[in-house]
Design an enzyme around this catalytic site. Structure first.
Site, PDB file in Angstrom:
ATOM      1  N   CYS A 203     -18.092   7.176   0.672  1.00 10.37           N
ATOM      2  CA  CYS A 203     -18.791   7.877  -0.179  1.00 10.37           C
ATOM      3  C   CYS A 203     -18.121   8.106  -1.660  1.00 10.37           C
ATOM      4  O   CYS A 203     -18.849   8.286  -2.680  1.00 10.37           O
ATOM      5  CB  CYS A 203     -18.718   9.329   0.181  1.00 10.37           C
ATOM      6  SG  CYS A 203     -20.290  10.303  -0.209  1.00 10.37           S
ATOM      7  N   THR A 204     -16.669   7.952  -1.520  1.00 12.21           N
ATOM      8  CA  THR A 204     -15.875   8.441  -2.767  1.00 12.21           C
ATOM      9  C   THR A 204     -16.026   9.391  -3.529  1.00 12.21           C
ATOM     10  O   THR A 204     -14.856   9.753  -4.254  1.00 12.21           O
ATOM     11  CB  THR A 204     -15.736   7.057  -3.729  1.00 12.21           C
ATOM     12  OG1 THR A 204     -16.714   7.100  -4.814  1.00 12.21           O
ATOM     13  CG2 THR A 204     -15.681   5.752  -2.797  1.00 12.21           C
ATOM     14  N   ASP A 205     -17.184  10.112  -3.686  1.00  9.11           N
ATOM     15  CA  ASP A 205     -17.266  11.261  -4.563  1.00  9.11           C
ATOM     16  C   ASP A 205     -17.822  12.541  -3.899  1.00  9.11           C
ATOM     17  O   ASP A 205     -18.647  13.209  -4.130  1.00  9.11           O
ATOM     18  CB  ASP A 205     -18.433  10.981  -5.843  1.00  9.11           C
ATOM     19  CG  ASP A 205     -18.052  11.925  -6.823  1.00  9.11           C
ATOM     20  OD1 ASP A 205     -17.128  12.666  -6.955  1.00  9.11           O
ATOM     21  OD2 ASP A 205     -19.081  12.187  -7.630  1.00  9.11           O
ATOM     22  N   LEU A 206     -17.240  12.427  -2.421  1.00 13.84           N
ATOM     23  CA  LEU A 206     -17.817  13.749  -1.598  1.00 13.84           C
ATOM     24  C   LEU A 206     -16.973  14.798  -1.809  1.00 13.84           C
ATOM     25  O   LEU A 206     -15.565  15.034  -1.507  1.00 13.84           O
ATOM     26  CB  LEU A 206     -17.668  13.261  -0.121  1.00 13.84           C
ATOM     27  CG  LEU A 206     -18.444  14.284   0.690  1.00 13.84           C
ATOM     28  CD1 LEU A 206     -19.886  14.319   0.197  1.00 13.84           C
ATOM     29  CD2 LEU A 206     -18.456  14.062   2.110  1.00 13.84           C
TER      30      LEU A 206
END
Ligand SMILES: Nc1ncnc2c1ncn2[C@@H]1O[C@H](COP(=O)(O)OP(=O)(O)O)[C@@H](O)[C@H]1O
Ligand SMILES: [Mg+2]
Length: 296
Positions: A203-206
């Site tokens: 997701c990298t931006d969770l």
């Protein structure tokens, strides 16, 4: 017709980014075009909203409660695969994507609306947020994806490492971490993607503001920036928002998140060290975290 409203955070980003100001000028037409294409009636945008998008509740032709997100395409393109990620997860832990449309400087998404929609960060205390974040990440990581449809995490890390080096060189000495730690942390940031023992769709931006209270499931992920790579990377964004715990003991926080997602504690600590170096210019807290976690 009511005047076109620009939500608070988007207005702040536009004040810093000249290319976004130009985009904002054309945004009312883009929104109107998408509304007509998807036959939705558009409400007032969410406040304070996102930093890089104009996002509003909309109503579909048969009364469905949806959301229209019109995002700005940055040069780095981290948001490029938001639609592909949401399509891959298909509602399993994340909001459903109903339609997507690509333009040169914008992209439009028609999304399932989360009701009541309160962000996790406003609802639960941090230790309980940890559990929700970990549970959602494990579900997203477990789902099959098309490797070729997404970029490798190494590509994002290499771009961020370059940005760090430019920012570091330009910053006043008081805003910089010492050069030895800078080199060690940023090399690690470049190298860690290549030593991962497993690869998943990340997701990298969770973080707790990109998880909203919903009815179909208690919590749903919005706003992913998908890349393929080391799952240990994916717990970082949430930890970076936990200022008090980062200040009190970043290793304990890394160990807790690693334990909750069942990953190697040492590796999560290394990632947190590398990421805190990458975020260290102008941030006393990130410099403190980096010094605290530096491998000896
Ligand atoms: N599916 C959704 N349901 C309800 N509210 C949403 C939804 N998607 C976005 N929002 C609201 O819009 C805001 C901005 O959306 P987000 O996708 O996070 O934009 P950005 O990419 O600019 O951060 C969120 O913080 C939330 O308040
Ligand atoms: Mg967001």
């Amino acid at each position: 017709m009511a005047a076109f409203r620009v939500p608070e955070y988007l207005a702040e980003t536009a004040a810093r980014e000249p290319e976004m100001r130009e985009w904002l000028a054309g945004l009312p037409q883009v929104v109107a075009g998408l509304a007509s294409r998807w036959s939705v009636s558009v409400g007032e945008p969410f406040e304070p909203g996102g930093q890089c998008s104009w996002t509003a509740p909309v109503t579909g032709p048969s009364g469905a409660a949806l959301v229209l997100k019109v995002g700005f395409r940055f040069g780095g393109g981290e948001e490029r695969d938001e639609a592909a990620g949401l399509r891959t997860w298909d509602g399993n832990g994340a909001v459903r994507l109903h339609a997507a449309c690509d333009g040169d400087s914008s992209y439009g998404l028609l999304l399932e609306r989360c009701g009541p929609g309160a962000p996790l960060g406003h609802v639960l205390p941090e230790p309980e947020q940890d559990v929700v974040v970990a549970g959602l990440l494990q579900r997203l990581w477990a789902q099959p994806y098309l490797v070729d449809a997404f970029r490798p995490l190494a590509q994002m890390c290499a771009a961020w490492a370059e940005e760090f080096e430019a920012g570091y060189a330009a910053a006043p000495p008081a805003d910089r971490i010492d050069p030895g730690l800078a080199r060690e942390g940023i090399s690690l940031f470049r190298e860690l993607p290549g030593t991962a023992t497993s690869q998943v769709l990340l997701c990298t931006d969770l973080h707790a503001d990109n998880i909203l209270a919903a009815r179909r499931e208690p919590w749903l992920v919005i706003d992913p920036k998908p890349y393929v790579g080391d799952p240990a990377y994916d717990v970082l964004q949430h930890m970076l928002n936990c200022d008090d715990r980062l200040a009190a003991g970043p290793a304990a926080l890394a160990d807790r998140m690693a334990g909750l997602v069942g990953l190697d504690r040492g590796r999560v600590r290394l990632w947190l060290f590398a990421r805190s170096v990458q975020e260290s210019v102008g941030s006393p807290l990130m410099r403190q975290v980096a010094r605290n976690l530096a491998p000896r």
